[in-house]
Design a protein around this motif. Structure first.
Motif, mmCIF file in Angstrom:
data_model
loop_
_atom_site.group_PDB
_atom_site.id
_atom_site.type_symbol
_atom_site.label_atom_id
_atom_site.label_comp_id
_atom_site.label_asym_id
_atom_site.label_seq_id
_atom_site.Cartn_x
_atom_site.Cartn_y
_atom_site.Cartn_z
ATOM 1 N N THR A 222 36.595 9.049 39.675
ATOM 2 C CA THR A 222 36.220 7.673 40.014
ATOM 3 C C THR A 222 34.782 7.423 39.613
ATOM 4 N N HIS A 223 34.583 6.415 38.785
ATOM 5 C CA HIS A 223 33.247 6.088 38.284
ATOM 6 C C HIS A 223 32.339 5.651 39.418
ATOM 7 N N LEU A 224 32.798 4.692 40.235
ATOM 8 C CA LEU A 224 32.029 4.191 41.374
ATOM 9 C C LEU A 224 32.965 4.195 42.578
ATOM 10 N N SER A 225 32.658 5.022 43.556
ATOM 11 C CA SER A 225 33.567 5.227 44.678
ATOM 12 C C SER A 225 33.625 4.015 45.597
ATOM 13 N N HIS A 226 34.848 3.624 45.947
ATOM 14 C CA HIS A 226 35.027 2.526 46.893
ATOM 15 C C HIS A 226 34.673 2.961 48.310
ATOM 16 N N ARG A 227 34.581 4.262 48.548
ATOM 17 C CA ARG A 227 34.289 4.753 49.890
ATOM 18 C C ARG A 227 32.793 4.737 50.193
ATOM 19 N N THR A 228 31.995 5.287 49.306
ATOM 20 C CA THR A 228 30.553 5.409 49.571
ATOM 21 C C THR A 228 29.672 4.664 48.590
ATOM 22 N N GLY A 229 30.236 4.227 47.459
ATOM 23 C CA GLY A 229 29.425 3.577 46.434
ATOM 24 C C GLY A 229 28.794 4.540 45.451
ATOM 25 N N LEU A 230 29.088 5.828 45.576
ATOM 26 C CA LEU A 230 28.486 6.814 44.681
ATOM 27 C C LEU A 230 28.966 6.615 43.247
ATOM 28 N N VAL A 231 28.021 6.555 42.320
ATOM 29 C CA VAL A 231 28.321 6.486 40.888
ATOM 30 C C VAL A 231 28.120 7.879 40.313
ATOM 31 N N VAL A 232 29.161 8.431 39.717
ATOM 32 C CA VAL A 232 29.068 9.794 39.187
ATOM 33 C C VAL A 232 28.815 9.756 37.675
ATOM 34 N N PRO A 233 28.227 10.820 37.135
ATOM 35 C CA PRO A 233 27.954 10.887 35.693
ATOM 36 C C PRO A 233 29.233 11.177 34.902
ATOM 37 N N VAL A 234 29.988 10.144 34.648
ATOM 38 C CA VAL A 234 31.318 10.300 34.047
ATOM 39 C C VAL A 234 31.253 11.012 32.707
ATOM 40 N N ARG A 235 30.385 10.568 31.829
ATOM 41 C CA ARG A 235 30.377 11.129 30.473
ATOM 42 C C ARG A 235 30.136 12.642 30.504
ATOM 43 N N GLU A 236 29.201 13.088 31.337
ATOM 44 C CA GLU A 236 28.913 14.514 31.411
ATOM 45 C C GLU A 236 30.087 15.294 31.989
ATOM 46 N N ILE A 237 30.751 14.730 32.983
ATOM 47 C CA ILE A 237 31.896 15.411 33.594
ATOM 48 C C ILE A 237 33.077 15.448 32.631
ATOM 49 N N VAL A 238 33.296 14.350 31.897
ATOM 50 C CA VAL A 238 34.368 14.325 30.901
ATOM 51 C C VAL A 238 34.125 15.382 29.832
ATOM 52 N N ALA A 239 32.873 15.501 29.365
ATOM 53 C CA ALA A 239 32.546 16.505 28.350
ATOM 54 C C ALA A 239 32.778 17.919 28.893
ATOM 55 N N MET A 240 32.422 18.134 30.142
ATOM 56 C CA MET A 240 32.628 19.419 30.815
ATOM 57 C C MET A 240 34.128 19.740 30.874
ATOM 58 N N ALA A 241 34.927 18.718 31.218
ATOM 59 C CA ALA A 241 36.378 18.907 31.313
ATOM 60 C C ALA A 241 36.988 19.224 29.958
ATOM 61 N N GLN A 242 36.543 18.507 28.935
ATOM 62 C CA GLN A 242 37.108 18.704 27.601
ATOM 63 C C GLN A 242 36.916 20.135 27.105
ATOM 64 N N LYS A 243 35.793 20.736 27.442
ATOM 65 C CA LYS A 243 35.539 22.119 27.019
ATOM 66 C C LYS A 243 36.542 23.086 27.633
ATOM 67 N N ARG A 244 37.120 22.697 28.762
ATOM 68 C CA ARG A 244 38.076 23.551 29.454
ATOM 69 C C ARG A 244 39.523 23.108 29.209
ATOM 70 N N GLY A 245 39.717 22.132 28.327
ATOM 71 C CA GLY A 245 41.063 21.653 28.034
ATOM 72 C C GLY A 245 41.643 20.783 29.122
ATOM 73 N N VAL A 246 40.787 20.108 29.886
ATOM 74 C CA VAL A 246 41.225 19.241 30.976
ATOM 75 C C VAL A 246 41.076 17.785 30.556
ATOM 76 N N ASP A 247 42.145 17.014 30.666
ATOM 77 C CA ASP A 247 42.065 15.578 30.417
ATOM 78 C C ASP A 247 41.589 14.866 31.677
ATOM 79 N N VAL A 248 40.960 13.696 31.498
ATOM 80 C CA VAL A 248 40.395 12.941 32.611
ATOM 81 C C VAL A 248 40.934 11.525 32.590
ATOM 82 N N ILE A 249 41.428 11.075 33.730
ATOM 83 C CA ILE A 249 41.785 9.667 33.929
ATOM 84 C C ILE A 249 40.712 9.059 34.820
ATOM 85 N N VAL A 250 40.036 8.040 34.300
ATOM 86 C CA VAL A 250 38.890 7.462 35.000
ATOM 87 C C VAL A 250 39.290 6.172 35.713
#
Length: 447
Positions: A222-250
């Motif tokens: 989740t890019h911006l959480s509906h629970r707390t409002g936290l915005v996470v670094p999506v691009r960095e996490i997606v890149a991290m996932a790709q290195k491990r063969g993990v797909d991401v649904i945002v």
């Protein structure tokens, strides 16, 4: 002859219908429809943001009073629950009413002859703003429908794979991920974002999350959480996932419209968006993004055959839905662009900062988003230490409304306990933030 509904929508059945009408009334078959209902009333020119830095404009109350005039807002309480959906500006309300009148009167004629081109124009406009191609965009009834279809339709999972999500993800998206255990035979793993969250701690958490689950193949993020409002670094996490063969649904339900970014900025192949939150289109409209080189990895929705398998629109089969909301989208996007997403983001952060900075040191009051400007927008949640049950947060929201006339909402599902969410809107004022701060300065003496 039975006509397929969506083929009729795109005009395939018009000739047949026209021929049937000719058997009854030849002259009527060739007659153009009578004039459409009157054009909607316009509340004057749109507020056009001056060419000044966004941080400077954020404090210009004169400009934001002009924006506030676009809305019919309550006068007897402060609505700080703008996270549910976006209040429609008056010009969007009038456009919406106009199109309801058009649909009520011209009904199937309008839908068969005029609507398809307008739908295509809306897809093209969205694609342009997102920095995507039109063939990567499909209109949905909201981010929930888009994400359910992406999660349920993701076809690369095999029995024994792991799928991951965390406590801050949206409830119905968690349900969809849980469903994959029955549907795909996978193992579902739920994590929890650390508190207090920082840019580095969130990245470190996802590194450890992937390391602890080496069979992971899919992550909900989740890019911006509906629970707390936290915005996470999506691009960095997606890149991290790709290195491990993990797909991401945002899940970008809350971020698009209040935070400036493009599809490329996220780096993800699969994203669900809303248009009825921070774009302030009428309720019931959003869209799905699938990067065109990854379309085959999402199944057609219920084996849809209205569109070719190579068309993203085969990934969502909504059926007959409210079309007045899409027809009103153009005006909502016009206002969005007139104000500017950078200016919206700066203003919403400014309003949030005004109350948060006044209460950071209140004993027992926990603010659930950091002050790192990369990690929040309008939404911010708080909790009172030791008061984290549903009954507690319900009592707090009732107290804010009854004593201070501030409307907020409780949110459950956070691993360390329930929170109260505070969400200003574009029509909110600095005085509203000051009222919120005064209320929270006394809250821990009551709870």
């Amino acid at each position: 002859m039975e006509l397929d509904r969506r083929h009729v929508l795109t005009g395939a059945g018009v000739g047949v219908l026209g021929g049937a009408a000719a058997l009854v009334a030849p002259s009527a078959a060739q007659a153009a429809p009578s004039p459409a209902p009157a054009s909607p009333r316009r509340p004057g020119p749109m507020p056009k943001a001056p060419n000044v830095p966004a941080a400077q404009l954020a404090k210009d109350e004169r400009f934001w009073r002009r924006v506030r005039a676009e809305y019919d807002v309550p006068r007897d309480y402060v609505n700080y629950e703008n996270g549910y959906f976006g209040t429609m500006p008056l010009r969007v309300v009038e456009e919406y009413k106009h199109h309801i009148d058009v649909l009520a009167r011209d009904s199937s004629y309008f839908m068969r002859k005029t609507y398809p081109a307008k739908e295509e124009a809306a897809r093209a406009r969205i694609a342009g703003l997102l920095g995507a191609s039109v063939e990567e965009i499909a209109i949905t009834r909201g981010a929930t429908e888009a994400l359910q279809n992406l999660i349920g339709g993701y076809n690369k999972l095999r029995a024994g794979d792991q799928v991951l999500y965390v406590d801050l993800d949206y409830d119905s998206m968690q349900y969809a991920m849980d469903w994959l255990e029955q549907r795909r035979g996978v193992t579902v793993v739920k994590g929890a974002i650390p508190e207090p969250a920082t840019h580095d701690s969130v990245l470190a958490y996802y590194e450890s999350f992937f390391a602890a689950n080496p069979r992971a193949k899919l992550l909900l993020l989740t890019h911006l959480s509906h629970r707390t409002g936290l915005v996470v670094p999506v691009r960095e996490i997606v890149a991290m996932a790709q290195k491990r063969g993990v797909d991401v649904i945002v899940d970008a339900a809350h971020s698009w419209g209040q935070i400036p970014f493009t599809a490329k900025d996220l780096g993800a192949a699969f994203v669900g968006y809303n248009l009825h939150k921070w774009i302030s289109a009428p309720l019931g409209i959003g869209f799905m993004y699938i990067r065109k080189d990854r379309l085959a990895d999402i199944d057609r929705d219920h084996a849809d055959q209205d569109y070719p398998e190579s068309d993203i629109r085969s990934r969502v089969h909504t059926g007959t839905s409210n079309s007045a909301n899409l027809l009103s989208l153009e005006v909502a996007l016009d206002l969005h662009e007139s104000i500017g997403v950078d200016n919206k983001h700066a203003r919403l952060q400014y309003l949030r900062d005004l109350w948060v900075r006044e209460v950071r040191d209140v004993p027992r009051l926990q603010i659930l988003t950091p002050d790192d400007p990369r990690m929040y927008g309008a939404l911010t949640s708080f909790r009172v230490e030791g008061r984290t049950t549903k009954a507690d947060t319900t009592a707090i929201t009732n107290w804010l409304m009854d004593r201070h006339h501030i409307f907020t909402v409780r949110r459950g599902g956070v691993a360390k306990g329930e929170v109260v969410r505070v969400t200003p809107g574009l029509y909110s004022s600095a005085k509203d933030s000051a009222r919120m701060a005064r209320a929270l300065q006394e809250i821990t003496r009551v709870f």
